[in-house]
Write a protein that holds these residues in place. Sequence first.
Motif, short mmCIF file in Angstrom:
data_model
loop_
_atom_site.label_atom_id
_atom_site.label_comp_id
_atom_site.label_asym_id
_atom_site.label_seq_id
_atom_site.Cartn_x
_atom_site.Cartn_y
_atom_site.Cartn_z
N MET A 103 57.60 95.09 50.28
CA MET A 103 58.67 94.09 50.33
C MET A 103 59.78 94.60 51.22
O MET A 103 60.02 95.81 51.28
N PRO A 104 60.43 93.73 51.97
CA PRO A 104 61.36 94.21 52.99
C PRO A 104 62.64 94.77 52.39
O PRO A 104 63.24 94.14 51.53
N PRO A 105 63.03 95.99 52.79
CA PRO A 105 64.29 96.52 52.27
C PRO A 105 65.47 95.82 52.93
O PRO A 105 65.37 95.38 54.08
N ARG A 106 66.55 95.72 52.20
CA ARG A 106 67.73 95.06 52.73
C ARG A 106 68.46 95.97 53.72
O ARG A 106 69.03 95.51 54.69
N PHE A 107 68.42 97.29 53.46
CA PHE A 107 69.10 98.24 54.33
C PHE A 107 68.06 99.05 55.10
O PHE A 107 67.02 99.41 54.56
N ASN A 152 63.77 88.60 46.91
CA ASN A 152 62.74 88.37 47.92
C ASN A 152 62.29 86.91 47.85
O ASN A 152 61.91 86.42 46.79
N ILE A 153 62.39 86.26 48.97
CA ILE A 153 61.99 84.84 49.03
C ILE A 153 60.47 84.75 49.24
O ILE A 153 59.92 85.39 50.13
N LEU A 154 59.82 83.98 48.41
CA LEU A 154 58.36 83.83 48.49
C LEU A 154 58.04 82.68 49.45
O LEU A 154 58.22 81.50 49.11
N PHE A 185 71.95 80.45 48.85
CA PHE A 185 71.18 80.59 47.62
C PHE A 185 71.26 82.04 47.10
O PHE A 185 71.55 82.30 45.93
N LYS A 186 71.03 83.01 48.01
CA LYS A 186 71.10 84.42 47.61
C LYS A 186 72.52 84.79 47.17
O LYS A 186 72.71 85.49 46.18
N ALA A 187 73.51 84.31 47.93
CA ALA A 187 74.91 84.63 47.59
C ALA A 187 75.23 84.13 46.19
O ALA A 187 75.94 84.79 45.42
N ARG A 220 61.13 79.56 41.04
CA ARG A 220 60.03 79.13 41.90
C ARG A 220 59.89 79.97 43.17
O ARG A 220 58.80 80.38 43.53
N ILE A 221 61.02 80.17 43.87
CA ILE A 221 60.89 80.69 45.25
C ILE A 221 61.35 82.14 45.41
O ILE A 221 61.25 82.70 46.50
N ALA A 222 61.87 82.76 44.34
CA ALA A 222 62.42 84.11 44.53
C ALA A 222 61.78 85.10 43.58
O ALA A 222 61.38 84.76 42.46
N ARG A 223 61.65 86.33 44.04
CA ARG A 223 61.26 87.41 43.15
C ARG A 223 62.42 88.40 43.13
O ARG A 223 62.87 88.87 44.18
#
Length: 339
Positions: free
Chosen positions: A1-5, A178-180, A198-200, A233-236
Amino acid sequence: MPPRFLPRLVNDPYDDPGLFVPFQFARRALLFDLGDNARLSPRDVLKISHVFVTHTHMDHFVGFDRLLRCCLGREKELFLFGPPGFIGNVEGKLAGYTWDLVERFSARLRLHLTELRPEGRIHCACECRQRFRPGAKSASLPVEGPLHAEPEFQVSAVLLRHSTPCLGFALTERFGVNILKTELEALGLPPGRWLSRFKAALYAGTDPGEEIETDSGPGGSSRRFGLGELSGRIARITAGQKIAYVTDVCDTPENRSAILALARDADLLFIEAAFLDRDRDQAAAKHHLTARQAGEIAALAGARRFTLFHFSPRYEGRQAEILAEAQQAYEETIGRSGG
Ligand SMILES: [Zn+2]
Ligand SMILES: [Zn+2]
């Protein structure tokens, strides 16, 4: 999964220390230590919003001038944090130049300086158009709590001993979102700026019942969802990333316990290894760690990975030996603790 930093050392490990931490999803970065940063492109330098300086020995602070020069004439708020004496060090740098033309700049560049002392924090700000005249110092702010906090992450610091007080830092993401993509597609939702909103909202702890509006898709209008329902639904949601940065410290029991608390369970620990262990007396005399000590500390902190830097030039060409010594100590220490 992609790291944010996406942290990376600014220089090779024999050169000046510095850790550049760009954000994957924004034109923004953090910088730990301000050694020579000529290898950072101006474009990368301009992403920097917050700078955390361990101490102001030249190899950790000489890059201040380039940072300032890249930012001059730009609209920017730059936040700098450092150990006791830091504000005086920055003011001394600023006093070394002539600023007679800056009043004409239309853009506003402001520096916000915070100095962490054992008894609390001192803050002041200064502005380019006012010739960087030193601003009033705020009263001492509490020493407890993170040095800097935003909804998504925080940076904490501890005061450590080198030959001079020196800060160690940890960058901790609160949690990862993480957006699926497959779920997005199944719902027919377009990617876009609304995902940042959405993330904010998730990071801000917004009521799950509150509605969030998507961007309009190719086929028509935007849609509205309850935040909690959409998130399901769309986030992990995953554990956040933790990155720690420790350099220029002696191996004392006080430093060890402070570093272990700071770097506990880090995904990645950047730690100095200035000397080989056979030269540990010299390391102690110069208030630095050996590779063996760095590996032990990484293991005791439970760091999943570590990266070494700040090698003494005397070991030029012997990088493999330094890495092997630290790796062996890391594995032996983990073995002993049954981990
Ligand atoms: Zn150093
Ligand atoms: Zn130093």
